[in-house]
Write an enzyme that holds these catalytic residues in place. Structure first.
Site, mmCIF file in Angstrom:
data_model
loop_
_atom_site.group_PDB
_atom_site.id
_atom_site.type_symbol
_atom_site.label_atom_id
_atom_site.label_comp_id
_atom_site.label_asym_id
_atom_site.label_seq_id
_atom_site.Cartn_x
_atom_site.Cartn_y
_atom_site.Cartn_z
ATOM 1 N N ASP A 79 -6.510 13.605 7.525
ATOM 2 C CA ASP A 79 -6.763 13.207 6.139
ATOM 3 C C ASP A 79 -6.754 11.696 5.946
ATOM 4 O OD1 ASP A 79 -3.991 13.489 6.780
ATOM 5 O OD2 ASP A 79 -3.468 13.399 4.654
ATOM 6 N N GLU A 136 -1.473 15.201 6.122
ATOM 7 C CA GLU A 136 -0.276 14.522 6.630
ATOM 8 C C GLU A 136 0.315 13.600 5.586
ATOM 9 O OE1 GLU A 136 2.347 11.634 8.047
ATOM 10 O OE2 GLU A 136 0.300 11.076 7.481
ATOM 11 N N GLU A 137 -0.554 12.922 4.829
ATOM 12 C CA GLU A 137 -0.094 11.880 3.913
ATOM 13 C C GLU A 137 0.854 12.398 2.833
ATOM 14 O OE1 GLU A 137 -0.351 8.858 4.423
ATOM 15 O OE2 GLU A 137 -2.063 8.601 5.763
ATOM 16 N N ARG A 176 11.075 6.296 21.596
ATOM 17 C CA ARG A 176 12.514 6.283 21.858
ATOM 18 C C ARG A 176 13.039 7.711 21.764
ATOM 19 N NH1 ARG A 176 16.322 5.930 17.910
ATOM 20 N NH2 ARG A 176 17.246 4.073 18.824
ATOM 21 N N HIS A 360 -2.168 1.527 5.396
ATOM 22 C CA HIS A 360 -2.385 1.792 3.965
ATOM 23 C C HIS A 360 -2.897 0.568 3.210
ATOM 24 C CE1 HIS A 360 0.272 5.682 3.732
ATOM 25 N NE2 HIS A 360 -0.310 5.534 4.925
#
Length: 398
Positions: A79, A136-137, A176, A360
């Protein structure tokens, strides 16, 4: 890093074309008809078994080699964002008010490149599951795919996700073990006071003044109520009232966003916010209600999966950081990593120009130079984790 020597280098022109096509035609949330259709068409063209509509508009491609029982999940997001593009590039968005400002266009292209390479030349024994996720956003796509039985229908031993990182050099990888990205909680504070005439403020309790006091007090949560060693963010993002030029507002609504790297800190932020709002509201004799909803949990990298992701990255790059700092942005991959062992990897997007602009931003652009190392990492991960096992004389396998 010599990108030309990487196994997916020959696919760069195709990946760039796919990426720029996705960029020109951004779609939002779950409403991804063109994007999902194009992803499915490409996967089918590579010879994968393709499933559409998983979790709404998700696409899953399955590539089986041999009879090995092991399976690995690879996830990309599809998206875009409701942002007006300001890059001025030839491949800029053709849809006003929509833009791939987070690089999901590049993530799709990288994973498609890996799928094509593995379908054509992959040497592995097992199943690679290519997961293309919607929405996802807003933090809803992963949960929707899981609720639709993603891992029941396509079981995996581990799942891996990746995101481009502006400011990190192309070819660099960073991850990580443990917490990788923060949780995100959205809050809303609704204040109901007594509005009135702007010339007669003593005859009411205007909600704006109370809201302003709360707004300032919220900034003490991180500064004075959270251990400095426990990273946190509290951001007020909107402040709305029903006031007018000469009308004191009787209602105000404050909204914002909180980030934390562990559930305990997130809970502490919520508790402190509720105490502040209750106290200020009581002091002024108004009613105030707090809504606090955690949308994204923190992304937790499984230690063994992170080590495997790092080993695969070292096969394609000499710039691999296996102990990078956790990030305070949030990622919907967290839901997948809670449902199966997993690792989230950051891939360098470059340190100059549009490639180094923050995610963004309206002038950000995914770096096509990152397509080759990113896709090569995906491919290396599959071949490493699903390497054929040969029978030994003692009956064990290696």
């Amino acid at each position: 890093m010599d990108a030309s020597a990487l196994p997916t280098a020959g696919l760069w022109a195709e990946m760039q074309a796919w990426r720029r096509d996705f960029h020109r035609h951004p779609e939002l949330g779950f409403d991804l008809p063109r994007t999902a259709r194009r992803v499915a068409e490409l996967l089918e063209g590579f010879g994968l078994e393709v499933h559409q509509g998983v979790g709404g508009s998700g696409v899953v491609g399955v590539l089986q080699r041999g009879n090995g029982p092991r399976a690995i999940g690879l996830r990309a997001d599809m998206d875009a964002l409701p942002i007006e593009e300001a890059t001025g590039l030839a491949h800029a968005s053709k849809t006003p008010g929509r833009m791939h400002a987070c690089g999901h266009d590049g993530h799709m292209a990288m994973l498609l490149g890996a799928a094509k390479h593995l379908a054509d030349e992959g040497r592995f024994d097992g199943r690679a599951v290519f997961i293309f996720q919607p929405n996802e956003e807003h933090g809803e796509g992963a949960a929707a795919m899981l609720a639709d039985g993603l891992f029941a229908r396509f079981p995996v031993d581990a799942i891996y996700g990746a995101h481009n990182m502006p400011g990190l050099p192309v070819g660099a990888f960073q991850t990580r073990p443990g917490v990788m990205t923060a949780s995100e909680a959205l809050f809303e504070i609704a204040i109901t006071g007594q509005g009135g005439h702007a010339a007669l403020p003593h005859m009411g309790v205007d909600a704006l003044t109370v809201g302003a006091e709360i707004a300032l007090a919220l900034q003490t949560i991180v500064a004075r109520k959270i251990d400095p060693a426990r990273h946190a963010v509290v951001s007020l993002t909107t402040f709305e009232t029903d006031g007018r030029r000469n009308v004191l507002p009787g209602r105000a609504v404050l909204r914002g966003d909180c980030r934390a790297l562990d559930p305990e800190t997130n809970a502490s932020i919520e508790a402190a916010m509720r105490r502040i709002v209750d106290g200020v509201a009581a002091a002024h004799g108004v009613r105030a209600e707090v809504s606090y909803e955690t949308i994204f949990p923190a992304t937790m990298n499984d230690a063994e999966s992170a080590a495997r992701a790092v080993r695969a990255a070292a096969r394609v790059s000499g710039d691999v950081d296996d102990a990078g700092p956790p990030k305070l942005f949030s990622e919907d991959f967290a839901h997948f990593a809670h449902a199966a062992p997993g690792c989230f990897m950051l891939i360098g997007n470059g340190a100059e120009g549009a490639h180094a602009r923050p995610l963004h931003s309206p002038d950000y652009d995914f770096n096509d130079a990152a397509l080759t190392p990113g896709s090569a990492w995906w491919a290396a991960l599959v071949e490493q984790e699903l390497a054929p096992r040969t029978a030994e004389r003692n009956g064990h396998v290696s």
